[in-house]
Scaffold this motif. Structure first.
Motif, PDB file in Angstrom:
ATOM      1  N   VAL A   1       1.011  -1.269  -0.045  1.00  0.00           N
ATOM      2  CA  VAL A   1       0.008  -0.114  -0.078  1.00  0.00           C
ATOM      3  C   VAL A   1       0.756   1.300  -0.070  1.00  0.00           C
ATOM      4  O   VAL A   1       1.887   1.247   0.744  1.00  0.00           O
ATOM      5  CB  VAL A   1      -0.850  -0.100   1.211  1.00  0.00           C
ATOM      6  N   ILE A   2       0.591   2.129  -0.653  1.00  0.00           N
ATOM      7  CA  ILE A   2       0.856   3.470  -0.796  1.00  0.00           C
ATOM      8  C   ILE A   2       0.019   4.681  -0.362  1.00  0.00           C
ATOM      9  O   ILE A   2      -0.948   4.854  -1.064  1.00  0.00           O
ATOM     10  CB  ILE A   2       1.725   3.978  -2.306  1.00  0.00           C
ATOM     11  N   VAL A   3       0.178   5.127   0.673  1.00  0.00           N
ATOM     12  CA  VAL A   3      -0.728   5.979   1.342  1.00  0.00           C
ATOM     13  C   VAL A   3       0.107   7.640   1.674  1.00  0.00           C
ATOM     14  O   VAL A   3       0.595   7.536   2.483  1.00  0.00           O
ATOM     15  CB  VAL A   3      -1.632   5.820   2.367  1.00  0.00           C
ATOM     16  N   PRO A   4       0.140   8.473   0.466  1.00  0.00           N
ATOM     17  CA  PRO A   4       1.147   9.664   0.820  1.00  0.00           C
ATOM     18  C   PRO A   4       0.841  10.479   2.023  1.00  0.00           C
ATOM     19  O   PRO A   4       1.691  10.972   2.439  1.00  0.00           O
ATOM     20  CB  PRO A   4       1.036  10.386  -0.553  1.00  0.00           C
ATOM     21  N   ASP A   5      -0.504  10.467   2.206  1.00  0.00           N
ATOM     22  CA  ASP A   5      -0.853  11.462   3.316  1.00  0.00           C
ATOM     23  C   ASP A   5      -0.745  10.733   4.818  1.00  0.00           C
ATOM     24  O   ASP A   5      -1.321  11.329   5.573  1.00  0.00           O
ATOM     25  CB  ASP A   5      -1.749  12.450   2.995  1.00  0.00           C
ATOM     26  N   LEU A   6      -0.425   9.447   4.627  1.00  0.00           N
ATOM     27  CA  LEU A   6      -0.180   8.845   6.200  1.00  0.00           C
ATOM     28  C   LEU A   6       0.872   9.107   6.701  1.00  0.00           C
ATOM     29  O   LEU A   6       1.846   8.495   6.018  1.00  0.00           O
ATOM     30  CB  LEU A   6      -0.641   7.246   5.906  1.00  0.00           C
ATOM     31  N   PRO A   7       0.998   9.764   7.738  1.00  0.00           N
ATOM     32  CA  PRO A   7       2.323  10.111   8.076  1.00  0.00           C
ATOM     33  C   PRO A   7       3.140   8.948   8.804  1.00  0.00           C
ATOM     34  O   PRO A   7       2.443   8.099   9.519  1.00  0.00           O
ATOM     35  CB  PRO A   7       1.893  11.290   9.384  1.00  0.00           C
ATOM     36  N   MET A   8       4.503   9.005   9.045  1.00  0.00           N
ATOM     37  CA  MET A   8       5.077   7.962   9.385  1.00  0.00           C
ATOM     38  C   MET A   8       4.769   7.898  10.831  1.00  0.00           C
ATOM     39  O   MET A   8       4.544   6.686  11.300  1.00  0.00           O
ATOM     40  CB  MET A   8       6.642   8.161   9.380  1.00  0.00           C
ATOM     41  N   TYR A   9       4.605   8.818  11.688  1.00  0.00           N
ATOM     42  CA  TYR A   9       4.225   8.971  13.104  1.00  0.00           C
ATOM     43  C   TYR A   9       2.836   8.255  13.296  1.00  0.00           C
ATOM     44  O   TYR A   9       2.999   7.135  14.096  1.00  0.00           O
ATOM     45  CB  TYR A   9       4.172  10.287  13.442  1.00  0.00           C
ATOM     46  N   GLU A  10       1.879   8.436  12.470  1.00  0.00           N
ATOM     47  CA  GLU A  10       0.755   7.676  12.740  1.00  0.00           C
ATOM     48  C   GLU A  10       0.886   6.432  12.642  1.00  0.00           C
ATOM     49  O   GLU A  10       0.279   5.391  13.220  1.00  0.00           O
ATOM     50  CB  GLU A  10      -0.387   8.266  11.649  1.00  0.00           C
ATOM     51  N   PHE A  11       1.606   5.969  11.244  1.00  0.00           N
ATOM     52  CA  PHE A  11       1.697   4.602  10.962  1.00  0.00           C
ATOM     53  C   PHE A  11       2.492   3.869  11.985  1.00  0.00           C
ATOM     54  O   PHE A  11       1.937   2.648  12.526  1.00  0.00           O
ATOM     55  CB  PHE A  11       2.579   4.450   9.539  1.00  0.00           C
ATOM     56  N   GLU A  12       3.513   4.248  12.675  1.00  0.00           N
ATOM     57  CA  GLU A  12       4.000   3.489  13.394  1.00  0.00           C
ATOM     58  C   GLU A  12       3.347   3.221  14.850  1.00  0.00           C
ATOM     59  O   GLU A  12       3.284   2.351  15.343  1.00  0.00           O
ATOM     60  CB  GLU A  12       5.318   4.365  13.963  1.00  0.00           C
ATOM     61  N   GLU A  13       2.547   4.422  15.197  1.00  0.00           N
ATOM     62  CA  GLU A  13       1.791   4.497  16.537  1.00  0.00           C
ATOM     63  C   GLU A  13       0.840   3.496  16.480  1.00  0.00           C
ATOM     64  O   GLU A  13       0.418   2.909  17.189  1.00  0.00           O
ATOM     65  CB  GLU A  13       1.423   5.811  16.534  1.00  0.00           C
ATOM     66  N   HIS A  14       0.084   3.724  15.152  1.00  0.00           N
ATOM     67  CA  HIS A  14      -1.448   2.938  15.181  1.00  0.00           C
ATOM     68  C   HIS A  14      -1.504   1.636  14.216  1.00  0.00           C
ATOM     69  O   HIS A  14      -2.265   0.844  14.464  1.00  0.00           O
ATOM     70  CB  HIS A  14      -2.424   3.936  14.692  1.00  0.00           C
ATOM     71  N   TYR A  15      -0.643   1.996  13.054  1.00  0.00           N
ATOM     72  CA  TYR A  15      -1.243   1.013  11.923  1.00  0.00           C
ATOM     73  C   TYR A  15      -0.070  -0.071  11.577  1.00  0.00           C
ATOM     74  O   TYR A  15      -0.399  -1.032  10.826  1.00  0.00           O
ATOM     75  CB  TYR A  15      -1.341   1.773  10.661  1.00  0.00           C
ATOM     76  N   GLN A  16       1.210   0.156  12.254  1.00  0.00           N
ATOM     77  CA  GLN A  16       2.230  -0.944  11.620  1.00  0.00           C
ATOM     78  C   GLN A  16       1.809  -2.271  11.783  1.00  0.00           C
ATOM     79  O   GLN A  16       1.990  -3.266  11.082  1.00  0.00           O
ATOM     80  CB  GLN A  16       3.467  -0.369  12.234  1.00  0.00           C
ATOM     81  N   SER A  17       1.344  -2.626  13.091  1.00  0.00           N
ATOM     82  CA  SER A  17       0.935  -4.081  13.428  1.00  0.00           C
ATOM     83  C   SER A  17      -0.037  -4.566  12.627  1.00  0.00           C
ATOM     84  O   SER A  17      -0.010  -5.673  12.074  1.00  0.00           O
ATOM     85  CB  SER A  17       0.845  -4.040  14.834  1.00  0.00           C
ATOM     86  N   VAL A  18      -0.925  -3.585  12.215  1.00  0.00           N
ATOM     87  CA  VAL A  18      -1.950  -4.445  11.347  1.00  0.00           C
ATOM     88  C   VAL A  18      -1.630  -4.639  10.012  1.00  0.00           C
ATOM     89  O   VAL A  18      -1.897  -5.524   9.098  1.00  0.00           O
ATOM     90  CB  VAL A  18      -3.307  -3.422  11.331  1.00  0.00           C
ATOM     91  N   PHE A  19      -0.916  -3.641   9.422  1.00  0.00           N
ATOM     92  CA  PHE A  19      -0.071  -4.211   8.154  1.00  0.00           C
ATOM     93  C   PHE A  19       0.669  -5.278   8.017  1.00  0.00           C
ATOM     94  O   PHE A  19       0.605  -6.039   7.228  1.00  0.00           O
ATOM     95  CB  PHE A  19       0.826  -2.746   7.846  1.00  0.00           C
ATOM     96  N   GLU A  20       1.496  -5.416   9.166  1.00  0.00           N
ATOM     97  CA  GLU A  20       2.418  -6.531   9.327  1.00  0.00           C
ATOM     98  C   GLU A  20       1.574  -7.968   9.292  1.00  0.00           C
ATOM     99  O   GLU A  20       1.918  -8.871   8.688  1.00  0.00           O
ATOM    100  CB  GLU A  20       3.465  -6.566  10.416  1.00  0.00           C
ATOM    101  N   ALA A  21       0.376  -7.980  10.268  1.00  0.00           N
ATOM    102  CA  ALA A  21      -0.256  -8.919  10.336  1.00  0.00           C
ATOM    103  C   ALA A  21      -0.752  -9.366   9.177  1.00  0.00           C
ATOM    104  O   ALA A  21      -1.204 -10.744   9.037  1.00  0.00           O
ATOM    105  CB  ALA A  21      -1.448  -8.752  11.502  1.00  0.00           C
ATOM    106  N   ASN A  22      -1.091  -8.476   8.118  1.00  0.00           N
ATOM    107  CA  ASN A  22      -1.713  -8.889   6.957  1.00  0.00           C
ATOM    108  C   ASN A  22      -0.661  -9.026   5.879  1.00  0.00           C
ATOM    109  O   ASN A  22      -0.988  -9.106   4.600  1.00  0.00           O
ATOM    110  CB  ASN A  22      -2.847  -8.084   6.422  1.00  0.00           C
ATOM    111  N   GLY A  23       0.366  -8.984   6.175  1.00  0.00           N
ATOM    112  CA  GLY A  23       1.627  -9.071   5.066  1.00  0.00           C
ATOM    113  C   GLY A  23       1.718  -7.940   4.110  1.00  0.00           C
ATOM    114  O   GLY A  23       2.328  -8.384   2.969  1.00  0.00           O
ATOM    115  N   LEU A  24       1.415  -6.785   4.483  1.00  0.00           N
ATOM    116  CA  LEU A  24       1.344  -5.840   3.594  1.00  0.00           C
ATOM    117  C   LEU A  24       2.415  -4.834   3.767  1.00  0.00           C
ATOM    118  O   LEU A  24       2.797  -4.709   4.818  1.00  0.00           O
ATOM    119  CB  LEU A  24       0.257  -5.098   3.805  1.00  0.00           C
ATOM    120  N   SER A  25       3.352  -4.702   2.636  1.00  0.00           N
ATOM    121  CA  SER A  25       4.297  -3.610   2.680  1.00  0.00           C
ATOM    122  C   SER A  25       3.614  -2.284   2.711  1.00  0.00           C
ATOM    123  O   SER A  25       2.642  -1.921   2.168  1.00  0.00           O
ATOM    124  CB  SER A  25       5.240  -3.761   1.263  1.00  0.00           C
ATOM    125  N   ASN A  26       4.204  -1.331   3.473  1.00  0.00           N
ATOM    126  CA  ASN A  26       3.795   0.012   3.356  1.00  0.00           C
ATOM    127  C   ASN A  26       4.962   0.954   2.688  1.00  0.00           C
ATOM    128  O   ASN A  26       6.258   0.748   3.289  1.00  0.00           O
ATOM    129  CB  ASN A  26       3.640   0.568   4.878  1.00  0.00           C
TER     130      ASN A  26
END
Lengths: 394, 257
Positions: B123-148
Motif C-alpha cells: 500500500v502507498i498512502v502518501p498522506d499517512l504520516p510516519m508517526y501515525e503509521f508507527e503509532e497505530h497501523y504498523q502491526s495491522v499492516f504486518e499482520a496482513n503481510g502488507l508492505s507500506n
C-alpha cells in the motif's frame, strides 16, 4: 497545559496531526520547530503589536449594543472585528504569518481564498512587506467576488483560478497545497483558518487570540468582570471563533457558542453544518470532522455565505464539539439574512453574512436578565451588499 | 516473503518497471482488464490508485482520472469486489495507492484484511504520516503481510531517510523532485546528486523512482540510480484515448526500449 489546546504531538484529543505527503514534510516541520520560538520572541511581538495597533487599528472596540440588548433581554457586546483594516478578523492572522514568513527567509507567499477576504488580507500584508503573492481562488468564486479579486490585483497579487473539483474554497486550498509541494524551499503558505496540518491550527488560533485577549480587558472596564456569560461566534473553518474562545477555554463559567451555516436547512442537501452532517476524517492535512460520503469522498457544502461553506472545521473545534466544551448550533441562510438586516436597522451596522449567522443565534438563546453576551462581529457587510440587495429586493 | 520482496530478490540485472493507473478509469469495469494487459506487456508490478475527491499530491492528469473514476462509481468497496478476481488473472505484485481518508472510512483494519484477502501486496498512502503509521497501523499492516511504501524527496534529510528505511518493507519510493504528479523529469546535477546521496546512505530496501518518468529516456536514466521506476501520468493519459487497449503493449515496449 489546557486540555483544549494542542498537545506536543500536534493533537487536540484525537483531532489534528499532520496528514501530509512527504513533499510537504520539510516545510511543515520547519514551521513546527520554529513557530513558537519566533512568535514568542520580543522582536516578533513588538512588530506584531505595533502593526496591529498602527496598521490594523487595534484594539477593535467592544461595543455595547443597546438596542440589540433591549430586544434580547441581555447585555449584548459586539467585538468589532469588522472595523479592522480590510474589514474582517482575517488580517490578524496574515499580519502574524507574514512576520513569521519574513523571519523564515521566505520570498514568496501563497494563499487560498473563498469569498476573497483572506486573499485580500494576504495580498495586503504582501504589499506591506514587498513579498511576491499568489492567491488561489475557485473559478466560480472569482466570478462571484469580483471586487475582492480587483482588490487583490490592485495590491499586486496574482490571482490564480482553481479549476479542479467544484471550483470553490476546498479546491483553492488543494491548489495552494499543490503549489507548495512544487515550491518547497522559498514559499510560505498563509492558511486563512484554523485548519491544515499542525502547527497551522494552533498558530492561526494564537494570532486570532488577540480577539479574546482584548475582550477580557474591555469587559473588565465595562462590566467589572473579565468574563462574559456567553461568547458567540460563527464557524466555517473556525478562525474567528477560535480567537474569540481562546482566552475563555479554561473558564467553565463562560458558555461558548459556535454557529455553523445550515444553508437552506440542515438536512436540505444544501448545508454546511459540519458537526451535524460530518464524521471524523482527514482533510487538508488534519484529522477533524468533515462532510463526506460513506466512501470518504468530501462533500461540497453550501451556504449563502462564501466564508462558511467549507466542508470541515478546524481540529480544535472538532475537539471542543466532542468534549462538549462548546455548543455548535446551525443557522439557515434566511435566519442569517434577517439577523443581518436587524443589526443594520437597530444599530446601524451592516455585518458580513458570516457574522450575521452568529447574530441570528441570539434569537434562539434564552437569557436570564442581566447576562453578558459577547458576539464576534467578524467582518463588515460591504462585500455582501449585492447579496443583501438581491435577497431583500432593495 | 511477499511478491514484492520476491520480485526484487529475483530481478538480477532487470530494470524494474511499474505502472500506476486509477481504478475505475476510463470505465468502472476497466480495472482488471488494464492490469492483465500490463502484465502481458511485461510490466513488473502494478500500482492501482483508488480515487479521492481531493488528491493534493496529484497533477491534472491523475486528478482528472480520479474525478472520472468517482463519477463512474468507483469506491473502495467496489474495488475490492472487482479485485476478488485479481489473482485469477494477474500474478505480478500489486499495490494499492491512494489517500488516507477513504482508508479511514473503510476502516484501516478492514482495509488491510481486504487487501490480504484479494492478494494485494502493498500500500502507498502518501498522506499517512510516519508517526501515525508507527503509532497505530504498523502491526495491522504486518499482520496482513502488507508492505507500506514511504516516499522520499530531495528535501528529505538523511536521518529521516534512515528512519523510513527502517520502517519500510518492500521498497522506498524516491520522488525525482518535490512536485505533484505529471511533471517531466529533468535530470539536473542536483537530481543526480540527490539520487547518489540516497544511494550512499546504504539502504536495506531497494528504491524505485517515480514522478516525471514518461518515456524510454527518463526510464533508463532513473533506473541508473534505482532498482526500478514508476510511470503514472503518462500511462493514465494513454487511457484517455479511445483505442488505449491496442496501444498498451506498444507503450510498454517503447518504455523499456
Amino acid at each position: 497545559m489546557s486540555e483544549y489546546q494542542v498537545n506536543d504531538n500536534g493533537y487536540y484529543g484525537n483531532f489534528g496531526g499532520a496528514y501530509i505527503p512527504e513533499m510537504l514534510y520539510p516545510n511543515v516541520e520547519e514551521l513546527r520547530q520554529q513557530y513558537l520560538a519566533i512568535i514568542q520572541s520580543g522582536d516578533f511581538q513588538r512588530e506584531f503589536d505595533r502593526l496591529l495597533r498602527d496598521y490594523v487599528g487595534r484594539p477593535s472596540p467592544l461595543y455595547p449594543a443597546a438596542r440589540l440588548s433591549e430586544r434580547y433581554g441581555a447585555n449584548i457586546f459586539l467585538k468589532r472585528e469588522d472595523l479592522n483594516h480590510t474589514g474582517a478578523h482575517k488580517i490578524n492572522n496574515t499580519i502574524g504569518q507574514i512576520l513569521l514568513a519574513e523571519r523564515l527567509g521566505k520570498k514568496r507567499i501563497i494563499a487560498e481564498t473563498g469569498a476573497g477576504q483572506h486573499g485580500v488580507a494576504t495580498a495586503t500584508v504582501c504589499a506591506l512587506k514587498g513579498l511576491q503573492c499568489v492567491v488561489y481562488m475557485g473559478a466560480i468564486d472569482i466570478e462571484r467576488q469580483a471586487p475582492n479579486v480587483a482588490r487583490m490585483k490592485m495590491m499586486g497579487a496574482e490571482v490564480v483560478a482553481a479549476n479542479s473539483g467544484s471550483k470553490t474554497l476546498k479546491d483553492a486550498t488543494n491548489e495552494a497545497l499543490r503549489d507548495w509541494i512544487n515550491n518547497p524551499v522559498d514559499t510560505h503558505y498563509i492558511i486563512g483558518s484554523v485548519v491544515g496540518p499542525h502547527p497551522y491550527p494552533d498558530m492561526v488560533a494564537r494570532f486570532q487570540s488577540v480577539i479574546s485577549a482584548e475582550t477580557r480587558k474591555q469587559l473588565l472596564e465595562k462590566t467589572g468582570r473579565e468574563t462574559p456569560n456567553y461568547a458567540v461566534a460563527c464557524v466555517g473553518g473556525g478562525s474567528n471563533a477560535a480567537g474569540m474562545f481562546y482566552h475563555f477555554l479554561d473558564e467553565p463559567s463562560v458558555k461558548l457558542v459556535a454557529v455553523e451555516a445550515a444553508g437552506r436547512g440542515i438536512h436540505s442537501g444544501e448545508s454546511a453544518a459540519t458537526t451535524v452532517l460530518g464524521r471524523e476524517g482527514v482533510l487538508h492535512g488534519s484529522r477533524s470532522i468533515l462532510m463526506q460520503t460513506a466512501d470518504g469522498q468530501v462533500i461540497e457544502p453550501y451556504s449563502i455565505s462564501a466564508g462558511l461553506d467549507y466542508p470541515g472545521i478546524g481540529p480544535q473545534h472538532a475537539w471542543l464539539h466532542k468534549t462538549g466544551r462548546a455548543t455548535y448550533a446551525a443557522i439557515t441562510d434566511d435566519e442569517a439574512m434577517q439577523a443581518g438586516l436587524l443589526l443594520t436597522r437597530l444599530e446601524g451596522i451592516i455585518p458580513a453574512i458570516e457574522s450575521a449567522h452568529a447574530l441570528a443565534q441570539l434569537e434562539k438563546m434564552a437569557f436570564k436578565g442581566d447576562e453578558n453576551v459577547v458576539v464576534c462581529l467578524s467582518g463588515r457587510g460591504d462585500k455582501d451588499l449585492d447579496n443583501y440587495m438581491k435577497y431583500f429586493g432593495f | 516473503m511477499n511478491r514484492i520482496n520476491q520480485l526484487f530478490a529475483d530481478k538480477g540485472d532487470r530494470r524494474i518497471l511499474s505502472i500506476y493507473f486509477t481504478a475505475g478509469y476510463p470505465t468502472l469495469e476497466s480495472t482488471l482488464d488494464i492490469a492483465e494487459a500490463l502484465e502481458k506487456a511485461g510490466v513488473d508490478f502494478l500500482e492501482i490508485g483508488f480515487p479521492y475527491s481531493d488528491p493534493v499530491a496529484d497533477g491534472p492528469v491523475i486528478q482528472h482520472s480520479s474525478e472520472v473514476a468517482l463519477h463512474n462509481g468507483m469506491t473502495l468497496h467496489v474495488l475490492f469486489e472487482q479485485l476478488k478476481e485479481l489473482r485469477k488473472r494477474v500474478s505480478i505484485p500489486v499495490l494499492l495507492m491512494g489517500y488516507v481518508n477513504p482508508v479511514l472510512q473503510y476502516g484501516v483494519e478492514n482495509f488491510c484484511e481486504s487487501c490480504r484477502a484479494v492478494g494485494v501486496d502493498g500500500v502507498i498512502v502518501p498522506d499517512l504520516p510516519m508517526y501515525e503509521f508507527e503509532e497505530h497501523y504498523q502491526s495491522v499492516f504486518e499482520a496482513n503481510g502488507l508492505s507500506n511504501i514511504f516516499l522520499v524527496t530531495p528535501q528529505t534529510s538523511e536521518e529521516r531517510i534512515r528512519k523510513i528505511d527502517g520502517l519500510s518493507t518492500g521498497f522506498i519510493y524516491l520522488l525525482s523532485s518535490s512536485a505533484t504528479t505529471g511533471k517531466n523529469l529533468s535530470v539536473s546535477e542536483s537530481t543526480t546528486a540527490y539520487f547518489s546521496r540516497v544511494r550512499a546512505v546504504g539502504l536495506k530496501n531497494p528504491t524505485v523512482i517515480g514522478f516525471g518518468i514518461s518515456d524510454h529516456e527518463t526510464f533508463v536514466r532513473a533506473t541508473e540510480y534505482a532498482e526500478g521506476a514508476i510511470v503514472g501520468s503518462a500511462f493514465v493519459r494513454l487511457l484517455g484515448e479511445a483505442d488505449y487497449r491496442e496501444k498498451i503493449p506498444q507503450f510498454i515496449h517503447q518504455l523499456r526500449g
